[in-house]
Write an enzyme that holds these catalytic residues in place. Structure first.
Site, PDB file in Angstrom:
ATOM      1  N   ASP B 242      50.089  65.110  38.764  1.00 37.77           N
ATOM      2  CA  ASP B 242      50.518  63.699  38.777  1.00 37.77           C
ATOM      3  C   ASP B 242      50.113  62.965  37.503  1.00 37.77           C
ATOM      4  O   ASP B 242      50.003  61.730  37.508  1.00 37.77           O
ATOM      5  CB  ASP B 242      49.959  62.966  40.009  1.00 37.77           C
ATOM      6  CG  ASP B 242      50.385  63.618  41.310  1.00 37.77           C
ATOM      7  OD1 ASP B 242      51.465  64.222  41.328  1.00 37.77           O
ATOM      8  OD2 ASP B 242      49.639  63.532  42.292  1.00 37.77           O
ATOM      9  N   GLY B 243      49.896  63.714  36.423  1.00 36.22           N
ATOM     10  CA  GLY B 243      49.412  63.095  35.206  1.00 36.22           C
ATOM     11  C   GLY B 243      50.411  63.102  34.052  1.00 36.22           C
ATOM     12  O   GLY B 243      50.093  62.641  32.957  1.00 36.22           O
TER      13      GLY B 243
END
Lengths: 297, 297, 297, 297
Positions: B242-243
């Site tokens: 999720d980065g």
């Protein structure tokens, strides 16, 4: 100085006899009936009523009732005393607020002025039904401006060494009759001891959409992460940094073109709007806190 | 099965000779002049042009040019070869895309169908100018539905043990001519090896307003934190969970009344709208990635 | 009076040599190439460039270029004179603005102060890169407040009978060097003669989401119609009441609970944000007007 | 055909004994007390309750109560009969709805499919707690698609000449047990006679932010007016074209770049979201209509 005409000085006579009741208790049958019957039998007319049950099976029940009662000020002590019986039956936490008694605010500010200016302006426009009793600051920047409204300004410098002493002085100037403290971009961390005195009565504006970007320099963090939307969060202050119950949030769309300075500029407008809303709801007794969450009626 | 009329089957003849050029290079004087002169001298007409300089003093320069060139398909190889000289002068990374060649998508899905359904529906309505080449899933739930559109459905189960093998099979069915992979609520973590094959070409929809609520069960996290706004984030997949670079985000206001199930229901609409926008922008060559951020023209 | 520190007094030295060029002409091949080559050959570095073609087949072309040119003030006359040739080739309407020369604003106001206060506050905070040359009002309410900023305040009463005479006096105090007039809730209709002097240079804020609720008392109209969203519209003033080119609009959700007074309160924040954005875009030369529409870059 | 799994077929057992009561009457003291006491004395537990008084001095009072009552279906007739006395005291208009009895919907559609597809999809996902009893259309385009859900499709052509006859046939196929009619981009004007049969029970989606752009081609109107925000409006149908009580509205930002086709594309998503919300609120008995306005609890 007369250029700032405080429309708040004239109290609105229309709602002289209006009160608000906030209730929190374990859910169960008959609560609304008991409360509304009690009010009706005591001659009160319910103007507005909101309820919310967190979980119908054994959860908490929250209620806010706004009612008119002729000769309220005179009758309120009796009303409160009589209500004790109802409250005990349902194991309620409760409060009744007479709207004729304005809440007293202390605003804390550092160097950034936009949130303070917004609150003063809404107050002056008659949109904030409260008394701004004082402004407390660790800087002198806003002194003359604040005093031009006839509001006392307490300059209490804060350094790492003098922090406990500074908080003692803050508590001293605040005294006994401040209802709520507004941190209008006050850039100092409040100690647990101080917070304890004003549990759920210190409102802070954090310049990000929490829980994203906790801590310092949130606009720089947002820029580095490349988010497409930025925001601000008003919350009650607890011992956990930026972790207290959220009252209100709002956001605005940004793009890759917006550098940190532009994010700050856009953010300033979100911050002041969000903080002003949270303060308004607090002084209208719309907020109930349960654990780390708010119910906003 | 003829109930799904794919309006995409008829190619729009109007933009037959249209191309898009994406450029990234260190900023410096004369770039726009050099590019626009080059295109003009080669007979191209600029229809749309966007630039952005990250930091005027020595930062990166990004440009997207949309142009029409008669007999584009025929002339494109020559054009690209000639442009090499301009590109080398300014140390450019660049690409030219012929819009007549539709991008080929592979959509990965698990059990939640809303994002897949939205993409299929927009594609069918002619709003998504691409070919959906296949759907890949670790479940069979959507097989019949997807095949009713005439789209191949590859069921490749994934377990903790079979993951490497499953990814090998996925790469195999994808083959050589997929341009972009869409994770439409595909609930498996993609391995670094797989990501390497499709750097900045795997789009994921995360069901929160990142960077808030990274990881699993973001709606439950949002409920527990008591946020007043929820969101969704479309981003390119990188090795950091999720980065990756954020492409698009959107949000909606919620209240204390909205329990986790209601947050999910509201979130589903945000997710599908945000993912569809991100996919649309990618296939229209509007996105440039620099480090961990996107420039979206 | 020194409590209002105008951060604008210090001019930002960084963009001393920056200019903006606005172009409108019939679309055709080679415009971007010609403009960017011209600027490059004259030693200018393009910092930002935006184009838009209204209709690729024979429509209008609009362009905004922001560029740096060493010794701009010195070289500008020559640059403008040389550009005439390019401009004639493509039949351009065009302007070049030196950003070092701040635009001069006259703000018109009646009794409602929120839009004026917002503009003064943004200006004071350094967010509005212009000179507020004067405030003109048909009332005296804001005189002392405005003068406390060191800004001249012209009180020119207007009645049905004295309107032509009042407009003559307004034109007189405005004189020759005002670039744009802001109607910050100025509740008088401007005559066609006056408008003619300031074509596309008078910005009004209308307190509704135009074209809904043209004319007087728009919040009462909105309440009576029962809309679920209210808004505000900033537009250039034309001879048609509330019918001029729209620059910016924004909205906020309301409910059946919001009576007219509350709609006005909510609306005041929308109005000031929308007007401030429109003014900012105008002074940054971002707006091109074509017929009754705006292109905002 | 089994590819469409209607999760609605399984009724949720949890709310078997839940009912909703809607009340409208002139305001006066003791209403909430009387209603809540009545429910409590009849063994009902109030789960949710909302009130609103249009004007505390002599205005209308509106109330929605959601309550659980064991053996509801069995006890409802007695409850309704007993409530008559309370209702007469306060001159109430009122209704009690058993949530176990799903509302029956008839969806009218022409050629544009997006609103119909959204409703079917939300219904299938279990988000629309109602029965879609039939789809009625003046075209055959959606026949096969609708029937694949097992929903009857009635094709009733409409021409200027056959309109009265067509409406007769529509009323015939609708029969006696349809609760609400949804005009999901049904492009025919409904006659006053037809409207009379379904007063406040016909929901239309208008593809603009009403009251802006009443009538035909609203996106073209919006483009020509150069608005910066477009919207959609769900409202009850009355005799006045696009003039009925507004249920819900939403908007999205657009720019000069968005031509009519793009406005339509953006608008389709707003339309389907707004219509679906309005339908959801109607079937959850959240809407009270007073004159030309709605109260949405």
């Amino acid at each position: 100085m007369d250029i700032h005409i405080n429309k708040n000085l004239q109290s609105a006579p229309e709602h002289q006899d209006r009160a608000r009741m906030l209730i929190a208790c374990p859910d169960g049958p008959g609560i609304v009936a008991a409360v509304s019957r009690f009010l009706h039998e005591h001659g009160a007319n319910i103007v507005q009523s909101d309820q919310y049950t967190m979980d119908p099976a054994g959860g908490m029940f929250f209620m806010r009732v706004e009612f008119d009662l002729p000769e309220l000020a005179h009758k309120l002590p009796e009303l409160e005393s009589s209500f004790t019986e109802v409250a005990e039956t349902f194991n309620m936490e409760w409060n009744i607020y007479n709207t004729a008694r304005k809440k007293r605010l202390a605003i804390f500010v550092s160097k950034e002025d936009h949130c303070l200016v917004e609150l003063l302006w809404q107050w002056q426009a008659g949109d904030l039904d409260a008394d701004i009793a004082m402004v407390v600051s660790n800087h002198t920047d806003m002194k003359e401006y604040v005093e031009s409204f006839g509001i006392p300004y307490h300059h209490i410098p804060v350094t790492a060494d003098t922090k406990p002493e500074a908080e003692r002085r803050q508590l001293e100037v605040i005294g006994d009759d401040i209802d709520v403290i507004i941190l209008a971009r006050y850039m100092q961390i409040i100690s647990p001891l101080f917070i304890k005195h004003y549990r759920n009565r210190i409102i802070n504006i954090h310049h990000s959409f929490l829980p994203a970007f906790v801590g310092g320099k949130p606009y720089a963090q947002a820029y580095n992460r490349g988010v497409k939307i930025i925001g601000a969060t008003a919350h009650y202050v607890t011992e956990e940094l930026d972790g207290g119950p959220i009252i209100e949030q709002d956001v605005q769309r940004v793009s890759h073109r917006d550098e940190v300075a532009e994010l700050k500029r856009i953010g300033r407008t979100i911050e002041r709007v969000v903080l002003a809303r949270a303060v308004k709801w607090h002084i209208e007794d719309r907020i109930l806190v349960h654990h780390n969450k708010t119910v906003v009626f």
